[in-house]
Every structure is written in C-alpha cells, then in structure tokens.
Design a protein around this motif. Structure first.
Motif, PDB file in Angstrom:
ATOM      1  N   LEU A 272      12.576   0.464  -0.751  1.00 47.72           N
ATOM      2  CA  LEU A 272      13.225   0.976   0.436  1.00 47.72           C
ATOM      3  C   LEU A 272      12.209   1.688   1.201  1.00 47.72           C
ATOM      4  CD1 LEU A 272      15.355   3.339  -1.778  1.00 47.72           C
ATOM      5  CD2 LEU A 272      15.738   2.056  -0.555  1.00 47.72           C
ATOM      6  N   GLY A 273      10.405   1.483   0.433  1.00 44.51           N
ATOM      7  CA  GLY A 273      10.155   1.319   1.909  1.00 44.51           C
ATOM      8  C   GLY A 273       9.501   3.191   2.452  1.00 44.51           C
ATOM      9  N   PRO A 274       9.556   3.332   3.373  1.00 47.83           N
ATOM     10  CA  PRO A 274       9.163   4.610   3.819  1.00 47.83           C
ATOM     11  C   PRO A 274      10.336   5.592   3.650  1.00 47.83           C
ATOM     12  CG  PRO A 274       8.931   3.038   5.755  1.00 47.83           C
ATOM     13  CD  PRO A 274       9.600   2.409   4.861  1.00 47.83           C
ATOM     14  N   LEU A 275      11.272   5.119   3.766  1.00 46.03           N
ATOM     15  CA  LEU A 275      12.992   5.536   2.642  1.00 46.03           C
ATOM     16  C   LEU A 275      12.563   6.485   1.548  1.00 46.03           C
ATOM     17  CD1 LEU A 275      15.470   7.457   3.670  1.00 46.03           C
ATOM     18  CD2 LEU A 275      16.307   5.505   2.724  1.00 46.03           C
ATOM     19  N   ALA A 276      11.530   5.670   0.976  1.00 42.58           N
ATOM     20  CA  ALA A 276      11.027   6.311  -0.411  1.00 42.58           C
ATOM     21  C   ALA A 276      10.592   7.159  -0.277  1.00 42.58           C
ATOM     22  CB  ALA A 276      11.007   4.963  -1.679  1.00 42.58           C
ATOM     23  N   THR A 277       8.659   7.125   0.618  1.00 41.49           N
ATOM     24  CA  THR A 277       8.707   8.125   1.414  1.00 41.49           C
ATOM     25  C   THR A 277       8.677   9.786   1.138  1.00 41.49           C
ATOM     26  OG1 THR A 277       6.594   6.744   1.478  1.00 41.49           O
ATOM     27  CG2 THR A 277       6.414   8.831   2.169  1.00 41.49           C
ATOM     28  N   PHE A 278       9.953   9.427   1.883  1.00 41.05           N
ATOM     29  CA  PHE A 278      10.486  11.070   2.627  1.00 41.05           C
ATOM     30  C   PHE A 278      11.685  11.506   1.097  1.00 41.05           C
ATOM     31  CE2 PHE A 278      14.208  12.948   4.311  1.00 41.05           C
ATOM     32  CZ  PHE A 278      13.688  13.928   5.117  1.00 41.05           C
TER      33      PHE A 278
ATOM     34  N   THR B  28       0.626  -1.294   0.636  1.00 39.39           N
ATOM     35  CA  THR B  28      -0.050   0.511   0.074  1.00 39.39           C
ATOM     36  C   THR B  28       1.282   1.429   0.218  1.00 39.39           C
ATOM     37  OG1 THR B  28      -1.479  -1.363   0.978  1.00 39.39           O
ATOM     38  CG2 THR B  28      -1.819   0.929   0.731  1.00 39.39           C
ATOM     39  N   LEU B  29       2.297   0.845   0.717  1.00 43.96           N
ATOM     40  CA  LEU B  29       3.212   2.157   1.026  1.00 43.96           C
ATOM     41  C   LEU B  29       3.689   2.711  -0.886  1.00 43.96           C
ATOM     42  CD1 LEU B  29       3.987   4.339   2.674  1.00 43.96           C
ATOM     43  CD2 LEU B  29       6.009   2.773   3.076  1.00 43.96           C
ATOM     44  N   ALA B  30       4.016   0.951  -0.933  1.00 48.51           N
ATOM     45  CA  ALA B  30       4.007   2.077  -2.440  1.00 48.51           C
ATOM     46  C   ALA B  30       3.029   2.608  -3.409  1.00 48.51           C
ATOM     47  CB  ALA B  30       5.092  -0.067  -3.170  1.00 48.51           C
ATOM     48  N   LEU B  31       2.283   1.707  -3.656  1.00 55.37           N
ATOM     49  CA  LEU B  31       0.867   2.459  -4.643  1.00 55.37           C
ATOM     50  C   LEU B  31       0.901   3.862  -3.807  1.00 55.37           C
ATOM     51  CD1 LEU B  31      -1.559  -0.340  -4.483  1.00 55.37           C
ATOM     52  CD2 LEU B  31      -0.079   0.464  -6.610  1.00 55.37           C
ATOM     53  N   ILE B  32       0.998   4.539  -2.777  1.00 55.27           N
ATOM     54  CA  ILE B  32       0.954   5.741  -2.517  1.00 55.27           C
ATOM     55  C   ILE B  32       1.799   6.346  -2.562  1.00 55.27           C
ATOM     56  CG2 ILE B  32       0.567   7.493  -0.298  1.00 55.27           C
ATOM     57  CD1 ILE B  32      -1.050   5.140   1.260  1.00 55.27           C
ATOM     58  N   ASN B  33       2.572   5.795  -2.876  1.00 57.86           N
ATOM     59  CA  ASN B  33       4.412   7.011  -3.305  1.00 57.86           C
ATOM     60  C   ASN B  33       4.814   6.884  -4.981  1.00 57.86           C
ATOM     61  OD1 ASN B  33       5.724   7.157  -1.459  1.00 57.86           O
ATOM     62  ND2 ASN B  33       6.943   5.302  -0.967  1.00 57.86           N
ATOM     63  N   ALA B  34       4.228   5.967  -5.239  1.00 59.73           N
ATOM     64  CA  ALA B  34       3.693   5.441  -7.341  1.00 59.73           C
ATOM     65  C   ALA B  34       2.427   6.701  -7.446  1.00 59.73           C
ATOM     66  CB  ALA B  34       3.123   4.638  -8.088  1.00 59.73           C
TER      67      ALA B  34
ATOM     68  N   TRP C 211       8.850   4.777  -9.215  1.00 60.71           N
ATOM     69  CA  TRP C 211       8.931   5.336  -7.303  1.00 60.71           C
ATOM     70  C   TRP C 211       8.200   3.048  -6.920  1.00 60.71           C
ATOM     71  CZ3 TRP C 211      10.902   8.417  -5.140  1.00 60.71           C
ATOM     72  CH2 TRP C 211      11.410   9.467  -5.587  1.00 60.71           C
ATOM     73  N   PHE C 212       7.103   2.921  -7.591  1.00 58.36           N
ATOM     74  CA  PHE C 212       6.486   1.663  -7.522  1.00 58.36           C
ATOM     75  C   PHE C 212       7.828   0.768  -6.861  1.00 58.36           C
ATOM     76  CE2 PHE C 212       4.826  -2.889  -7.200  1.00 58.36           C
ATOM     77  CZ  PHE C 212       3.784  -2.342  -6.857  1.00 58.36           C
ATOM     78  N   LEU C 213       8.602   0.726  -7.750  1.00 57.91           N
ATOM     79  CA  LEU C 213       9.664  -0.635  -7.594  1.00 57.91           C
ATOM     80  C   LEU C 213      10.716   0.033  -6.781  1.00 57.91           C
ATOM     81  CD1 LEU C 213      10.108  -1.005 -10.803  1.00 57.91           C
ATOM     82  CD2 LEU C 213       8.987  -2.691  -9.360  1.00 57.91           C
ATOM     83  N   LEU C 214      10.846   1.468  -6.721  1.00 57.14           N
ATOM     84  CA  LEU C 214      12.229   1.641  -5.164  1.00 57.14           C
ATOM     85  C   LEU C 214      10.987   2.034  -3.914  1.00 57.14           C
ATOM     86  CD1 LEU C 214      14.601   3.682  -5.407  1.00 57.14           C
ATOM     87  CD2 LEU C 214      13.136   5.789  -5.017  1.00 57.14           C
ATOM     88  N   SER C 215       9.867   2.002  -4.145  1.00 59.64           N
ATOM     89  CA  SER C 215       9.408   2.036  -2.600  1.00 59.64           C
ATOM     90  C   SER C 215       9.235   0.150  -2.093  1.00 59.64           C
ATOM     91  CB  SER C 215       7.688   2.868  -2.722  1.00 59.64           C
ATOM     92  OG  SER C 215       7.695   3.572  -2.766  1.00 59.64           O
ATOM     93  N   LEU C 216       8.993  -0.538  -3.080  1.00 64.94           N
ATOM     94  CA  LEU C 216       8.862  -1.848  -3.003  1.00 64.94           C
ATOM     95  C   LEU C 216      10.339  -2.203  -2.251  1.00 64.94           C
ATOM     96  CD1 LEU C 216       7.490  -3.459  -5.641  1.00 64.94           C
ATOM     97  CD2 LEU C 216       7.208  -3.554  -3.121  1.00 64.94           C
TER      98      LEU C 216
END
Length: 51
Positions: free
Chosen positions: A37-43, A11-17, A30-35
């Motif tokens: 890095l997780g919360p770090l990608a959001t930041f 869900t976090l990855a989808l939000i980041n995308a 960004w979705f792949l990066l979020s998978l």
C-alpha cells in the motif's frame, strides 16, 4: 522500474515497520502491508492507536 523508486518504497516500508513496533504492533505485518500500500499504510499506521 527505476531503482530510486524501489529504494524509496522499501525505505518507507521500513519506517512503517518501525512506527508499528513503537505502537506495539507486529513490524513484519506492517512492513508487508507497506510494500503493498505504500504511503496509504503510513497514513493508516498514524491513525491506529497504541496498544
């Protein structure tokens, strides 16, 4: 691995995308990066300027 953890991470990855697309960035990248890095990608996505 706990299913709730996986669902939350996805869900976090989808939000980041979505955030990335709002800033005219590639959502898939960004979705792949979020998978990875997780919360770090959001930041990071919040710090990146809009194109």
């Amino acid at each position: 691995m706990d299913n709730q953890y996986v669902v939350g991470w996805g869900t976090l990855a989808l939000i980041n995308a979505g955030l990335a697309q709002g800033k005219n960035r590639t959502g898939l990248n960004w979705f792949l990066l979020s998978l990875a890095l997780g919360p770090l990608a959001t930041f990071i996505s919040l710090l990146v300027e809009k194109r």
